[in-house]
Design a protein around this motif. Structure first.
Motif, short mmCIF file in Angstrom:
data_model
loop_
_atom_site.label_atom_id
_atom_site.label_comp_id
_atom_site.label_asym_id
_atom_site.label_seq_id
_atom_site.Cartn_x
_atom_site.Cartn_y
_atom_site.Cartn_z
N VAL A 109 0.84 -1.21 0.00
CA VAL A 109 0.00 0.00 0.00
C VAL A 109 0.86 1.24 0.00
CG1 VAL A 109 -1.73 1.30 1.32
CG2 VAL A 109 -1.87 -1.21 1.20
N SER A 110 1.89 1.26 0.86
CA SER A 110 2.78 2.42 0.93
C SER A 110 4.13 2.01 1.48
CB SER A 110 2.17 3.53 1.80
OG SER A 110 2.15 3.12 3.16
N VAL A 111 5.13 2.80 1.11
CA VAL A 111 6.50 2.63 1.62
C VAL A 111 7.00 4.02 1.97
CG1 VAL A 111 8.84 1.86 1.10
CG2 VAL A 111 6.89 0.66 0.08
N ARG A 112 7.43 4.21 3.24
CA ARG A 112 7.94 5.53 3.61
C ARG A 112 9.11 5.38 4.58
NH1 ARG A 112 3.24 5.12 6.81
NH2 ARG A 112 3.57 5.61 9.00
N LEU A 113 10.00 6.35 4.52
CA LEU A 113 11.14 6.36 5.43
C LEU A 113 10.67 6.68 6.83
CD1 LEU A 113 13.84 8.25 3.34
CD2 LEU A 113 13.80 5.82 3.92
N GLU A 114 11.27 6.01 7.80
CA GLU A 114 10.98 6.28 9.20
C GLU A 114 12.30 6.13 9.95
OE1 GLU A 114 8.32 3.87 12.13
OE2 GLU A 114 7.02 5.23 10.97
N SER A 117 14.97 3.40 8.88
CA SER A 117 14.22 2.22 8.42
C SER A 117 13.15 2.62 7.41
CB SER A 117 13.56 1.53 9.61
OG SER A 117 14.52 1.16 10.57
N ARG A 118 12.44 1.62 6.91
CA ARG A 118 11.28 1.87 6.05
C ARG A 118 10.06 1.23 6.68
NH1 ARG A 118 13.47 0.67 -0.01
NH2 ARG A 118 15.30 1.99 0.19
N ARG A 119 9.00 2.01 6.75
CA ARG A 119 7.71 1.47 7.19
C ARG A 119 6.95 1.08 5.93
NH1 ARG A 119 4.50 1.00 11.99
NH2 ARG A 119 6.16 2.19 12.93
N ILE A 120 6.56 -0.19 5.88
CA ILE A 120 5.86 -0.72 4.71
C ILE A 120 4.47 -1.14 5.15
CG2 ILE A 120 5.86 -2.49 2.91
CD1 ILE A 120 8.92 -2.64 3.22
N GLU A 121 3.45 -0.60 4.47
CA GLU A 121 2.07 -1.00 4.72
C GLU A 121 1.64 -1.98 3.64
OE1 GLU A 121 -0.13 2.74 4.89
OE2 GLU A 121 -0.26 2.48 7.06
#
Length: 196
Positions: A109-114, A117-121
């Motif tokens: 659904v989404s990939v964003r930097l956190e 790391s990367r938060r992947i939904e």
């Protein structure tokens, strides 16, 4: 059985349709002389049997059922693949118990930097989402991960830089399909509750 700790990113070098199934030849950095015919290897989370080996490559045959129920039907020459050899008694258990049987195909659904790391939904198909719990384990394309959040059919995982470097998860984009295997304990607990 596997642990969800990927030990090589292989690459599909040959795709061939056979009379019965589809044959893939996969390049690897492993010493393929140590792979026995009949050995089980996790390919993006899917347990497949080695049918032939050569220097730096091995072959597997994939049934029509597996091609339609996993992402393997979309593989082509050059596709990178997370690989893990079967666990042996006495091996360190770094991830969680993984069977190599894909429960369903999810969608990014989404990939964003956190931070670093990367938060992947990921959206899980029905009814699979009901087996996914916060702080539980899940296997995504063969990688053992901890579930961070769950909301309806969407769950998120946080992937650290090391895991991004040594798996194919670094290339995931919104819309990409991924193989999912739920935690074995969650599966059996849900089944027990249904029959109790």
């Amino acid at each position: 059985m596997f642990t969800g700790i990927v030990t090589d990113i292989g690459r599909v070098r040959v795709v061939r349709q056979t009379a019965r199934d589809r044959r893939y030849e996969v390049e690897t950095r492993w010493d393929t002389s140590t792979l026995a015919l009949g050995a089980s290897i996790s390919h993006a989370g899917c347990c497949l049997t080695v049918t032939e080996t050569g220097p730096g490559w091995f072959a597997v045959e994939v049934s029509g059922e597996t091609l339609t129920k996993t992402t393997l039907g979309q593989w082509m020459e050059g596709t990178p693949v997370n690989l893990e050899r079967a666990a042996r008694l006495g091996d360190e258990m770094g991830g969680h118990i993984v069977s190599g049987h894909i429960d369903g195909v999810g969608q990014i659904v989404s990939v964003r930097l956190e931070g670093g790391s990367r938060r992947i939904e990921i959206s899980a198909p029905e009814p699979l989402h009901r087996f996914i719990a916060e702080k539980g384990s899940i296997t995504v394309d063969g990688v053992s991960l901890t579930v961070n959040t769950v909301g309806g059919q969407i769950f998120s995982v946080n992937v650290i830089p090391h895991t991004l470097e040594v798996t194919t998860l670094s290339g995931l984009q919104p819309g990409d399909p991924v193989n999912l295997e739920i935690d074995m304990l969650a599966r059996y607990l849900a089944r027990w509750q249904e029959t109790a």
